[in-house]
Design an enzyme around this catalytic site. Structure first.
Site, PDB file in Angstrom:
ATOM      1  CD  GLU A 158     -33.300 120.172  85.163  1.00 32.10           C
ATOM      2  OE1 GLU A 158     -33.654 119.811  84.036  1.00 32.10           O
ATOM      3  OE2 GLU A 158     -33.986 119.968  86.179  1.00 32.10           O
ATOM      4  CD  GLU A 263     -36.336 120.926  91.167  1.00 31.60           C
ATOM      5  OE1 GLU A 263     -36.558 119.816  90.642  1.00 31.60           O
ATOM      6  OE2 GLU A 263     -36.094 121.949  90.499  1.00 31.60           O
TER       7      GLU A 263
HETATM    8  O1  G3I Z   1     -51.377 118.888  82.851  1.00 32.92           O
HETATM    9  C1  G3I Z   1     -51.294 117.717  82.019  1.00 32.92           C
HETATM   10  C2  G3I Z   1     -52.569 116.940  82.072  1.00 32.92           C
HETATM   11  O2  G3I Z   1     -53.618 117.720  81.546  1.00 32.92           O
HETATM   12  C3  G3I Z   1     -52.390 115.638  81.284  1.00 32.92           C
HETATM   13  O3  G3I Z   1     -53.521 114.857  81.431  1.00 32.92           O
HETATM   14  C4  G3I Z   1     -51.191 114.854  81.807  1.00 32.92           C
HETATM   15  C5  G3I Z   1     -50.904 113.610  80.973  1.00 32.92           C
HETATM   16  O4  G3I Z   1     -49.654 113.055  81.298  1.00 32.92           O
HETATM   17  O5  G3I Z   1     -50.038 115.682  81.729  1.00 32.92           O
HETATM   18  C6  G3I Z   1     -50.155 116.868  82.517  1.00 32.92           C
HETATM   19  O6  G3I Z   1     -48.968 117.602  82.394  1.00 32.92           O
HETATM   20  C7  G3I Z   1     -47.842 117.091  83.079  1.00 32.92           C
HETATM   21  C8  G3I Z   1     -47.359 118.152  84.058  1.00 32.92           C
HETATM   22  O7  G3I Z   1     -46.178 117.723  84.662  1.00 32.92           O
HETATM   23  C9  G3I Z   1     -48.393 118.434  85.175  1.00 32.92           C
HETATM   24  O8  G3I Z   1     -48.563 117.309  85.976  1.00 32.92           O
HETATM   25  C10 G3I Z   1     -46.759 116.816  82.043  1.00 32.92           C
HETATM   26  O9  G3I Z   1     -47.144 115.738  81.212  1.00 32.92           O
HETATM   27  C11 G3I Z   1     -45.472 116.468  82.747  1.00 32.92           C
HETATM   28  O10 G3I Z   1     -44.421 116.382  81.788  1.00 32.92           O
HETATM   29  C12 G3I Z   1     -45.123 117.551  83.740  1.00 32.92           C
HETATM   30  O11 G3I Z   1     -43.979 117.127  84.446  1.00 32.92           O
HETATM   31  C13 G3I Z   1     -43.304 118.109  85.183  1.00 32.92           C
HETATM   32  C14 G3I Z   1     -41.826 118.034  84.788  1.00 32.92           C
HETATM   33  O12 G3I Z   1     -41.096 118.948  85.602  1.00 32.92           O
HETATM   34  C15 G3I Z   1     -41.611 118.414  83.346  1.00 32.92           C
HETATM   35  O13 G3I Z   1     -40.252 118.445  83.058  1.00 32.92           O
HETATM   36  C16 G3I Z   1     -43.472 117.787  86.652  1.00 32.92           C
HETATM   37  O14 G3I Z   1     -44.830 118.036  87.059  1.00 32.92           O
HETATM   38  C17 G3I Z   1     -42.545 118.660  87.497  1.00 32.92           C
HETATM   39  O15 G3I Z   1     -42.534 118.183  88.822  1.00 32.92           O
HETATM   40  C18 G3I Z   1     -41.133 118.556  86.951  1.00 32.92           C
HETATM   41  O16 G3I Z   1     -40.294 119.401  87.692  1.00 32.92           O
HETATM   42  C19 G3I Z   1     -38.901 119.379  87.350  1.00 32.92           C
HETATM   43  C20 G3I Z   1     -38.328 120.741  87.696  1.00 32.92           C
HETATM   44  O17 G3I Z   1     -39.062 121.751  87.066  1.00 32.92           O
HETATM   45  C21 G3I Z   1     -36.859 120.827  87.326  1.00 32.92           C
HETATM   46  N1  G3I Z   1     -36.111 119.750  87.937  1.00 32.92           N
HETATM   47  C22 G3I Z   1     -36.623 118.411  87.710  1.00 32.92           C
HETATM   48  C23 G3I Z   1     -38.091 118.331  88.134  1.00 32.92           C
HETATM   49  C24 G3I Z   1     -38.609 116.935  87.998  1.00 32.92           C
HETATM   50  O18 G3I Z   1     -38.616 116.555  86.653  1.00 32.92           O
END
Ligand code: G3I
Length: 373
Positions: A158, A263
């Site tokens: 990205e 993805e």
């Molecule tokens: O683990 C914590 C949890 O303890 C807490 O209670 C909760 C509260 O919101 O958050 C949890 O963490 C989250 C994490 O995912 C695990 O689920 C984060 O807030 C959240 O920001 C994080 O999001 C991830 C995101 O990337 C961050 O940018 C997504 O899972 C993940 O699917 C996503 O993946 C990205 C790729 O890496 C790159 N391309 C886009 C794609 C989608 O955004």
């Protein structure tokens, strides 16, 4: 007259039945996605920490039955893998790689250089030299750690804005645009046999596509190895069109690189950015309009999603010579990131397995497709 009318009705119903695609009547005991697509391209899924650590659940059997490639959804991002400049944390990534090896999978690394979920110490680098030293050591330490065991990496993730210009990340700000070429150079020095990818979303949009194409050309012109383009594939039920996806595949393939769909998920919910008006996402949070299927997905939309997946995979099969891997962003609708993005707490249905891990119509729409394509 009555008999003619009845016969006409029967003929019409038959015609409707024949024109509808019947996805449900397949016995899946012996079949799986990975078997069906074995000679076409890898079929992958992203897995999270729980799935990496819990080897004996129903979910992990489903992962090993259906998929022959994995990507770590979060645990290999720099904030987790390299939290301090002098500290790497390989506990979970070791388990991730072991999971892939146990199941004989193609293992993908996600991701080395990304502005988001970034280890905070990177932001303290003030100039080009400091950043270059940090970046080289980050890339080389991680790649060398899993040399010969991880098969491909998203080297840069990205780096582009929507208009095709380069994102003003901490990497661009300190090193200028050559950070891109250098990242790929260091990655190939660390393991020359790896497949090295540039990965991004909205890769079908014209301006972003043009930006990606000139970035890849530039890297290649410096004599540096880049093997592929990752089109993330966070798509919607109606967009982008099959024609636009196809044109993008053709444009990237013309550069002589492989294409991976990295993805894939297909949102069935309204996109707040598609609506006119300021602060729309705030206004529509938890609104019925923005979360129209809180309990179940109506059968008509289930079928529409299945048709959409079917159309998309027909296209992938048509271009199977250009496509190395198709990875879904998660296993089931229960854990998809799209339940919380771009609005928190919605109920989305973007994947092939439902909240009970049962295969959806979309799954059946793909299962036997490779037989005839
Ligand atoms: O683990 C914590 C949890 O303890 C807490 O209670 C909760 C509260 O919101 O958050 C949890 O963490 C989250 C994490 O995912 C695990 O689920 C984060 O807030 C959240 O920001 C994080 O999001 C991830 C995101 O990337 C961050 O940018 C997504 O899972 C993940 O699917 C996503 O993946 C990205 C790729 O890496 C790159 N391309 C886009 C794609 C989608 O955004």
């Amino acid at each position: 007259m009555k008999i003619i009318k009845q016969s006409l009705l029967i003929v019409m119903s038959l015609a409707v039945l024949i024109s509808c695609k019947n996805y449900n009547s397949i016995n899946t005991k012996e079949l799986s996605l990975k078997k069906s697509y074995k000679d076409k391209f890898y079929i992958g899924t992203a897995i999270n920490q729980r799935q990496i650590e819990d080897n004996n659940s129903l979910e992990s059997s489903l992962i090993s039955k259906e998929f022959n490639s994995i990507t770590a959804e979060n645990i290999m991002k720099s904030m987790f893998l390299h939290p301090k400049e002098d500290t790497f944390n390989f506990d979970l990534s070791d388990k991730y790689v072991a999971f892939g090896e146990k199941n004989n999978m193609f293992i993908h690394g996600h991701t080395l250089i990304w502005h988001s979920q970034l280890a905070p110490w990177f932001k303290l680098k003030k100039d080009s030299l400091e950043m270059a030293v940090a970046m080289e050591s980050h890339i080389k330490t991680i790649i060398e750690k899993y040399k010969g065991r991880i098969h491909s990496w998203d080297v840069v993730n990205e780096a582009l804005n929507e208009d095709g210009t380069l994102r003003k990340s901490v990497f661009l700000n300190t090193m200028g645009k050559e950070y891109l070429t250098l990242a790929f150079k260091w990655a190939s020095e660390a393991d020359p046999n790896l497949d090295l990818y540039y990965n991004d979303y909205n890769m079908t949009d014209l301006k972003k596509r043009q930006g990606a194409i000139s970035m890849i050309k530039h890297i290649k012109e410096q004599g540096v190895k880049i093997d592929g383009v990752g089109m993330q594939g966070h798509w919607h039920i109606d967009t982008p069109s099959i024609e636009v996806i196809e044109q993008s595949i053709l444009d990237y393939a013309a550069l002589g690189v492989k294409i991976a769909i990295t993805e894939l998920d297909i949102s069935v919910l309204p996109n707040p950015w598609g609506l006119v008006g300021a602060e729309i996402s705030q206004r529509f949070e938890n609104n019925k309009l923005m979360n129209p299927y809180p309990k179940t997905l109506p059968d008509s939309i289930q079928t529409k999603l299945a048709d959409r997946y079917n159309d998309i995979f027909k296209l992938f099969l048509k271009h199977q010579d250009k496509i190395s891997r198709v990875t879904f962003w998660g296993i089931s609708d229960k854990q998809t990131w799209l339940n919380n993005f771009p609005i928190k707490g919605r109920t989305n249905y973007p994947l092939l397995f439902d909240r009970e891990l049962k295969p959806k119509k979309a799954f059946y729409s793909l299962l036997e497709l490779p037989k005839n394509n």
